[in-house]
Design a protein around this motif. Structure first.
Motif, PDB file in Angstrom:
ATOM      1  N   LEU A   1       3.177   5.834   3.237  1.00  0.00           N
ATOM      2  CA  LEU A   1       4.195   4.860   3.610  1.00  0.00           C
ATOM      3  C   LEU A   1       3.530   3.621   4.182  1.00  0.00           C
ATOM      4  CD1 LEU A   1       6.532   7.410   5.420  1.00  0.00           C
ATOM      5  CD2 LEU A   1       6.621   6.685   3.020  1.00  0.00           C
ATOM      6  N   ASP A   2       4.226   2.502   4.098  1.00  0.00           N
ATOM      7  CA  ASP A   2       3.717   1.236   4.599  1.00  0.00           C
ATOM      8  C   ASP A   2       4.493   0.864   5.869  1.00  0.00           C
ATOM      9  OD1 ASP A   2       2.873  -1.316   5.106  1.00  0.00           O
ATOM     10  OD2 ASP A   2       3.335  -2.115   3.124  1.00  0.00           O
ATOM     11  N   PRO A   3       3.885   1.040   7.053  1.00  0.00           N
ATOM     12  CA  PRO A   3       4.607   0.716   8.287  1.00  0.00           C
ATOM     13  C   PRO A   3       5.100  -0.726   8.340  1.00  0.00           C
ATOM     14  CG  PRO A   3       2.664   2.012   8.793  1.00  0.00           C
ATOM     15  CD  PRO A   3       2.583   1.641   7.319  1.00  0.00           C
ATOM     16  N   ALA A   4       4.371  -1.655   7.748  1.00  0.00           N
ATOM     17  CA  ALA A   4       4.770  -3.071   7.799  1.00  0.00           C
ATOM     18  C   ALA A   4       6.066  -3.328   7.042  1.00  0.00           C
ATOM     19  CB  ALA A   4       3.650  -3.951   7.244  1.00  0.00           C
TER      20      ALA A   4
ATOM     21  N   GLY B   1       3.460  -0.745  13.903  1.00  0.00           N
ATOM     22  CA  GLY B   1       3.564  -1.897  13.010  1.00  0.00           C
ATOM     23  C   GLY B   1       4.876  -2.002  12.275  1.00  0.00           C
ATOM     24  N   CYS B   2       5.916  -1.293  12.744  1.00  0.00           N
ATOM     25  CA  CYS B   2       7.231  -1.301  12.109  1.00  0.00           C
ATOM     26  C   CYS B   2       8.158  -2.314  12.774  1.00  0.00           C
ATOM     27  CB  CYS B   2       7.905   0.074  12.254  1.00  0.00           C
ATOM     28  SG  CYS B   2       6.999   1.456  11.564  1.00  0.00           S
ATOM     29  N   ARG B   3       9.224  -2.648  12.063  1.00  0.00           N
ATOM     30  CA  ARG B   3      10.366  -3.287  12.705  1.00  0.00           C
ATOM     31  C   ARG B   3      11.137  -2.182  13.409  1.00  0.00           C
ATOM     32  NH1 ARG B   3      12.627  -8.336   9.279  1.00  0.00           N
ATOM     33  NH2 ARG B   3      10.599  -9.221   8.809  1.00  0.00           N
ATOM     34  N   THR B   4      11.968  -2.559  14.375  1.00  0.00           N
ATOM     35  CA  THR B   4      12.621  -1.538  15.181  1.00  0.00           C
ATOM     36  C   THR B   4      14.091  -1.835  15.380  1.00  0.00           C
ATOM     37  OG1 THR B   4      12.042  -2.699  17.222  1.00  0.00           O
ATOM     38  CG2 THR B   4      10.496  -1.011  16.451  1.00  0.00           C
TER      39      THR B   4
ATOM     40  N   THR C   1       0.799  -1.216   0.000  1.00  0.00           N
ATOM     41  CA  THR C   1       0.000   0.000   0.000  1.00  0.00           C
ATOM     42  C   THR C   1       0.836   1.273   0.000  1.00  0.00           C
ATOM     43  OG1 THR C   1      -0.103  -0.048   2.411  1.00  0.00           O
ATOM     44  CG2 THR C   1      -1.898  -1.130   1.198  1.00  0.00           C
ATOM     45  N   GLY C   2       2.125   1.169   0.186  1.00  0.00           N
ATOM     46  CA  GLY C   2       2.946   2.361   0.221  1.00  0.00           C
ATOM     47  C   GLY C   2       4.418   2.018   0.245  1.00  0.00           C
ATOM     48  N   ARG C   3       5.240   3.060   0.246  1.00  0.00           N
ATOM     49  CA  ARG C   3       6.687   2.885   0.265  1.00  0.00           C
ATOM     50  C   ARG C   3       7.171   2.408   1.626  1.00  0.00           C
ATOM     51  NH1 ARG C   3       9.155   8.552  -0.954  1.00  0.00           N
ATOM     52  NH2 ARG C   3      11.131   7.427  -0.851  1.00  0.00           N
ATOM     53  N   ALA C   4       8.306   1.755   1.589  1.00  0.00           N
ATOM     54  CA  ALA C   4       9.022   1.456   2.823  1.00  0.00           C
ATOM     55  C   ALA C   4       9.664   2.738   3.324  1.00  0.00           C
ATOM     56  CB  ALA C   4      10.092   0.395   2.574  1.00  0.00           C
ATOM     57  N   ALA C   5       9.836   2.838   4.630  1.00  0.00           N
ATOM     58  CA  ALA C   5      10.447   4.025   5.226  1.00  0.00           C
ATOM     59  C   ALA C   5      11.400   3.626   6.330  1.00  0.00           C
ATOM     60  CB  ALA C   5       9.369   4.952   5.785  1.00  0.00           C
ATOM     61  N   VAL C   6      12.336   4.496   6.597  1.00  0.00           N
ATOM     62  CA  VAL C   6      13.093   4.454   7.841  1.00  0.00           C
ATOM     63  C   VAL C   6      12.690   5.704   8.607  1.00  0.00           C
ATOM     64  CG1 VAL C   6      15.356   4.559   8.942  1.00  0.00           C
ATOM     65  CG2 VAL C   6      15.009   3.097   6.946  1.00  0.00           C
TER      66      VAL C   6
ATOM     67  N   CYS D   1       0.602  11.707  19.955  1.00  0.00           N
ATOM     68  CA  CYS D   1       1.738  11.762  19.028  1.00  0.00           C
ATOM     69  C   CYS D   1       3.081  11.615  19.729  1.00  0.00           C
ATOM     70  CB  CYS D   1       1.704  13.050  18.202  1.00  0.00           C
ATOM     71  SG  CYS D   1       1.785  14.604  19.119  1.00  0.00           S
ATOM     72  N   ARG D   2       3.137  11.821  21.040  1.00  0.00           N
ATOM     73  CA  ARG D   2       4.411  11.720  21.749  1.00  0.00           C
ATOM     74  C   ARG D   2       4.807  10.260  21.900  1.00  0.00           C
ATOM     75  NH1 ARG D   2       7.953  14.452  24.722  1.00  0.00           N
ATOM     76  NH2 ARG D   2       8.945  13.370  26.442  1.00  0.00           N
ATOM     77  N   LYS D   3       5.987   9.904  21.367  1.00  0.00           N
ATOM     78  CA  LYS D   3       6.476   8.542  21.546  1.00  0.00           C
ATOM     79  C   LYS D   3       6.614   8.261  23.043  1.00  0.00           C
ATOM     80  CE  LYS D   3       9.999   9.722  19.081  1.00  0.00           C
ATOM     81  NZ  LYS D   3      11.340   9.740  18.471  1.00  0.00           N
ATOM     82  N   PRO D   4       6.154   7.131  23.536  1.00  0.00           N
ATOM     83  CA  PRO D   4       5.948   5.844  22.872  1.00  0.00           C
ATOM     84  C   PRO D   4       4.619   5.644  22.156  1.00  0.00           C
ATOM     85  CG  PRO D   4       5.576   5.564  25.205  1.00  0.00           C
ATOM     86  CD  PRO D   4       6.023   6.996  25.003  1.00  0.00           C
ATOM     87  N   ALA D   5       3.715   6.622  22.178  1.00  0.00           N
ATOM     88  CA  ALA D   5       2.504   6.499  21.367  1.00  0.00           C
ATOM     89  C   ALA D   5       2.912   6.493  19.893  1.00  0.00           C
ATOM     90  CB  ALA D   5       1.553   7.654  21.653  1.00  0.00           C
ATOM     91  N   PRO D   6       2.130   5.835  19.046  1.00  0.00           N
ATOM     92  CA  PRO D   6       2.519   5.714  17.634  1.00  0.00           C
ATOM     93  C   PRO D   6       2.012   6.832  16.734  1.00  0.00           C
ATOM     94  CG  PRO D   6       0.601   4.355  18.039  1.00  0.00           C
ATOM     95  CD  PRO D   6       0.979   4.980  19.369  1.00  0.00           C
TER      96      PRO D   6
END
Length: 194
Positions: free
Chosen positions: A126-129, A148-151, A3-8, A109-114
């Motif tokens: 972007l595609d979080p997966a 839903g990202c790798r970390t 559904t979207g691009r990969a991101a870092v 929006c403040r991390k650790p919230a996503p």
């Protein structure tokens, strides 16, 4: 279906830039060692590069939005020297203990919230997966997992962080090492899957 691009997604202070307590001017931000070449590799692979940063200094009144914009303009200039262009910079200005009333709120929006990652993903398609969150604190890893990202967790553990609690997918001493691993993984897997 993709559904979207990969991101870092990159945390700023202590990850993309050298650690500094509440930087407030452009000269306070200096790129972490060796990140430029690996960001350029990722960019060439079609990966979106997005800064996601908690900036409670705004809520605490340590600096203003104009100061933050100037810092980020300076950061973009440093990256341009490596022919790297950020796809976006997203900053959470909130903190419940802040002194600036309209920013002293609990937010999503403040991390650790996503929220900051999900907003960037939606706005930039972007595609979080297919993406990674790279940071130097447990809150970065938690936000990445929740989005839903790798970390990747980089650098020495921050005070109060327990790696057993955050369980990053990758642990490295330096940001450039995490970027190299991600770039190599992308090169092996192509753009369709990790």
């Amino acid at each position: 279906m993709v559904t979207g691009r990969a991101a870092v997604f990159l945390d700023r202070d202590g990850t993309l830039t050298r650690p500094r307590h509440y930087p407030s001017r452009p000269e306070h931000l200096a790129l972490a060692d060796h990140v430029g070449p690996w960001l350029r590799v990722l960019q060439a692979q079609g990966v979106a590069l997005v800064v996601v940063t908690n900036q409670s200094g705004l809520a605490r009144g340590y600096f203003g939005a104009t100061d933050l914009d100037a810092m980020h303009q300076g950061l973009r200039g440093q990256l341009a020297a490596w022919r790297v262009r950020l796809d976006g910079i997203y900053a959470c200005p909130h903190h419940v203990d802040g002194s600036v009333a309209h920013l002293a709120v609990r937010c999503g929006c403040r991390k650790p919230a996503p929220g900051i990652l999900l907003r960037a993903a939606g706005e930039l398609r972007l595609d979080p997966a297919r993406s990674w969150m790279v940071g130097d604190a447990a809150s970065d890893v938690a936000a990445g997992h929740r989005a839903g990202c790798r970390t990747a967790l980089v650098g020495p553990p921050a005070p109060g962080d327990t790696e057993s609690a955050v369980r990053p997918d990758l642990r490295t001493e330096a940001t450039w090492e995490a970027l190299r691993h991600i770039a190599e993984r992308l090169g092996d897997a192509g753009h369709t899957r990790w």
